[in-house]
Design an enzyme around this catalytic site. Structure first.
Site, PDB file in Angstrom:
ATOM      1  N   ALA A  91       0.877  -1.178   0.000  1.00 59.43           N
ATOM      2  CA  ALA A  91       0.000   0.000   0.000  1.00 59.43           C
ATOM      3  C   ALA A  91       0.909   1.221   0.000  1.00 59.43           C
ATOM      4  O   ALA A  91       2.083   1.138   0.391  1.00 59.43           O
ATOM      5  CB  ALA A  91      -0.876  -0.014   1.246  1.00 59.43           C
ATOM      6  N   GLY A 133       0.591  -5.006   0.850  1.00 62.10           N
ATOM      7  CA  GLY A 133      -0.581  -5.134  -0.022  1.00 62.10           C
ATOM      8  C   GLY A 133      -0.284  -5.887  -1.313  1.00 62.10           C
ATOM      9  O   GLY A 133      -1.198  -6.461  -1.916  1.00 62.10           O
ATOM     10  N   GLU A 185      -0.545  -9.420  -0.380  1.00 66.28           N
ATOM     11  CA  GLU A 185      -1.978  -9.690  -0.158  1.00 66.28           C
ATOM     12  C   GLU A 185      -2.746  -9.758  -1.478  1.00 66.28           C
ATOM     13  O   GLU A 185      -3.681 -10.545  -1.612  1.00 66.28           O
ATOM     14  CB  GLU A 185      -2.554  -8.609   0.769  1.00 66.28           C
ATOM     15  CG  GLU A 185      -2.010  -8.738   2.189  1.00 66.28           C
ATOM     16  CD  GLU A 185      -2.272  -7.526   3.050  1.00 66.28           C
ATOM     17  OE1 GLU A 185      -1.891  -6.402   2.632  1.00 66.28           O
ATOM     18  OE2 GLU A 185      -2.850  -7.675   4.134  1.00 66.28           O
ATOM     19  N   GLU A 206       4.546  -5.078   7.469  1.00 69.60           N
ATOM     20  CA  GLU A 206       3.782  -4.016   8.125  1.00 69.60           C
ATOM     21  C   GLU A 206       4.248  -3.715   9.546  1.00 69.60           C
ATOM     22  O   GLU A 206       4.170  -2.582  10.006  1.00 69.60           O
ATOM     23  CB  GLU A 206       2.274  -4.379   8.144  1.00 69.60           C
ATOM     24  CG  GLU A 206       1.585  -4.239   6.796  1.00 69.60           C
ATOM     25  CD  GLU A 206       1.671  -5.487   5.925  1.00 69.60           C
ATOM     26  OE1 GLU A 206       2.477  -6.395   6.225  1.00 69.60           O
ATOM     27  OE2 GLU A 206       0.930  -5.547   4.934  1.00 69.60           O
TER      28      GLU A 206
HETATM   29  N1  COA Z   1       4.589   3.161  -0.759  1.00 64.45           N
HETATM   30  C1  COA Z   1       4.985   4.313  -1.313  1.00 64.45           C
HETATM   31  N2  COA Z   1       6.110   4.447  -1.996  1.00 64.45           N
HETATM   32  C2  COA Z   1       6.884   3.364  -2.130  1.00 64.45           C
HETATM   33  C3  COA Z   1       6.551   2.127  -1.572  1.00 64.45           C
HETATM   34  C4  COA Z   1       5.337   2.041  -0.872  1.00 64.45           C
HETATM   35  N3  COA Z   1       4.907   0.906  -0.337  1.00 64.45           N
HETATM   36  N4  COA Z   1       7.531   1.240  -1.859  1.00 64.45           N
HETATM   37  C5  COA Z   1       8.444   1.914  -2.573  1.00 64.45           C
HETATM   38  N5  COA Z   1       8.059   3.189  -2.736  1.00 64.45           N
HETATM   39  C6  COA Z   1       8.758   4.259  -3.455  1.00 64.45           C
HETATM   40  C7  COA Z   1       9.944   4.802  -2.676  1.00 64.45           C
HETATM   41  O1  COA Z   1       9.529   5.743  -1.722  1.00 64.45           O
HETATM   42  C8  COA Z   1      10.769   5.392  -3.786  1.00 64.45           C
HETATM   43  O2  COA Z   1      10.164   6.602  -4.178  1.00 64.45           O
HETATM   44  P1  COA Z   1      11.091   7.936  -4.405  1.00 64.45           P
HETATM   45  O3  COA Z   1      12.019   7.549  -5.529  1.00 64.45           O
HETATM   46  O4  COA Z   1      10.099   8.986  -4.791  1.00 64.45           O
HETATM   47  O5  COA Z   1      11.808   8.166  -3.132  1.00 64.45           O
HETATM   48  C9  COA Z   1      10.540   4.417  -4.936  1.00 64.45           C
HETATM   49  O6  COA Z   1       9.330   3.742  -4.630  1.00 64.45           O
HETATM   50  C10 COA Z   1      11.644   3.386  -5.078  1.00 64.45           C
HETATM   51  O7  COA Z   1      11.785   2.720  -3.836  1.00 64.45           O
HETATM   52  P2  COA Z   1      13.175   2.582  -3.056  1.00 64.45           P
HETATM   53  O8  COA Z   1      12.877   2.357  -1.612  1.00 64.45           O
HETATM   54  O9  COA Z   1      14.084   3.724  -3.395  1.00 64.45           O
HETATM   55  O10 COA Z   1      13.749   1.234  -3.728  1.00 64.45           O
HETATM   56  P3  COA Z   1      14.797   0.224  -3.095  1.00 64.45           P
HETATM   57  O11 COA Z   1      15.219  -0.666  -4.208  1.00 64.45           O
HETATM   58  O12 COA Z   1      15.831   0.936  -2.330  1.00 64.45           O
HETATM   59  O13 COA Z   1      13.931  -0.636  -2.040  1.00 64.45           O
HETATM   60  C11 COA Z   1      11.998  -1.853  -1.273  1.00 64.45           C
HETATM   61  C12 COA Z   1      12.889  -1.458  -2.474  1.00 64.45           C
HETATM   62  C13 COA Z   1      10.786  -2.598  -1.837  1.00 64.45           C
HETATM   63  C14 COA Z   1      12.781  -2.759  -0.347  1.00 64.45           C
HETATM   64  C15 COA Z   1      11.568  -0.577  -0.528  1.00 64.45           C
HETATM   65  O14 COA Z   1      11.029   0.348  -1.474  1.00 64.45           O
HETATM   66  C16 COA Z   1      10.544  -0.816   0.539  1.00 64.45           C
HETATM   67  O15 COA Z   1      10.859  -1.325   1.605  1.00 64.45           O
HETATM   68  N6  COA Z   1       9.265  -0.408   0.266  1.00 64.45           N
HETATM   69  C17 COA Z   1       8.212  -0.479   1.236  1.00 64.45           C
HETATM   70  C18 COA Z   1       7.734  -1.884   1.409  1.00 64.45           C
HETATM   71  C19 COA Z   1       6.646  -1.953   2.474  1.00 64.45           C
HETATM   72  O16 COA Z   1       6.871  -1.711   3.633  1.00 64.45           O
HETATM   73  N7  COA Z   1       5.448  -2.293   2.016  1.00 64.45           N
HETATM   74  C20 COA Z   1       4.351  -2.507   2.884  1.00 64.45           C
HETATM   75  C21 COA Z   1       3.495  -1.318   2.967  1.00 64.45           C
HETATM   76  S1  COA Z   1       2.092  -1.711   3.967  1.00 64.45           S
END
Ligand code: COA
Length: 260
Positions: free
Chosen positions: A66, A111, A114, A134
């Protein structure tokens, strides 16, 4: 309807739905969830679509969860509404009586995991990573993860992944039954299409009843479930496809199903 965050491609009975916010790793904001809901309501009644494949845009992510920027604004009141409305979208997908295949092409977190869990069949690329992270954000899965992951892989394993937030790589996902198959990323969509075509070649009426029967397991006791199965079996016995399928076998030819 025009979709801003979703691509739709229809090809010989198969609809490929691509979540398309690659700069945010296809994170599901509320606009995308609304679009998904509208699209699945449309596909549900679309006679030209027999199988649906969901995937993510780009090579890095299926759906990274999400949208955390939106999550950040929730409070105890709006949080309930957020979870319930998201659950309604994923239940719509799960309850669709047409096969829905998740082609997981990268991160499937929160999400995203999910969403894959709500699909009927999950296949993944070798670089896929699943997880329910989460707890790292001070919340728990709210789009069905505690329920569907636990039902699929068992409470011991689900508790570990949900409580630690640790990621599950593709090989581990295959080992624990979270996905059915893994392929090199370049092959994933073609393999999904092959599977889709195989499903389309069956009688759609029987496929529909099979999905209903399988999904009923979550709601019925064994006795009720067997009863339900017998009723659905009987419905299939009244169809033209049943006569065609059994006759084709006996006549040593391929069936020509009419899906009724
Ligand atoms: N919501 C909003 N934005 C998200 C996102 C999310 N769930 N997951 C990634 N993004 C965005 C980042 O903020 C970044 O945006 P920006 O370039 O404007 O800063 C872009 O996507 C790229 O992500 P980034 O974190 O730079 O990539 P990475 O390769 O370093 O890491 C992940 C990849 C997937 C490990 C990391 O993005 C992450 O942990 N995301 C969240 C996962 C999460 O907690 N999901 C559950 C939500 S309930």
């Amino acid at each position: 309807m025009e979709y801003k965050n979703i691509l739709l491609e229809k090809n010989d009975g198969i609809a490929v739905v691509t979540i398309n916010r690659p700069d945010k790793l296809n994170a599901l904001n509320s606009e995308t969830m609304k679009e998904l809901q509208n699209l699945f309501l449309q596909l549900k009644d679309d006679d030209e679509t027999g199988v649906i494949i969901i995937t993510g845009s780009g090579e890095k992510a299926f759906v990274a969860g999400a949208d955390i920027a939106e999550l950040n604004k929730l409070d105890a009141i709006s949080g309930k509404d957020f979870a319930e409305s998201g659950q309604a979208v994923f239940s719509l997908i799960e309850n669709l009586e047409k096969p829905v295949i998740a082609a997981v092409n990268g991160f499937a977190l929160g999400g995203g995991c999910e969403l894959a869990l709500a699909c009927h069949i999950r296949i993944a690329s070798e670089n896929a990573k699943f997880g329910q992270p989460e707890v790292n954000l001070g919340i728990i899965p709210g789009y069905g993860g505690t329920q569907r992951l636990t039902r699929l892989i068992g409470s011991g394993r689900a508790a570990e992944y949900i409580l630690t937030g640790n990621m599950i790589d593709a090989a581990e996902a295959l080992r624990i039954g979270l996905v059915n198959r893994i392929y090199p990323q370049a092959e994933l969509i073609n393999r999904s299409m092959e599977l889709g075509k195989q499903l389309l070649s069956k009688g759609a009426y029987a496929v529909r009843q099979a999905i209903r029967a399988i999904k009923s397991v979550d709601e019925l006791s064994l006795k009720e479930g067997l009863n339900f199965e017998a009723s659905l079996f009987a419905l299939c016995c009244g169809t033209e496809d049943f006569k065609e399928g059994t006759s084709a076998f006996l006549e040593k030819r391929k069936p020509n199903f009419k899906h009724k």
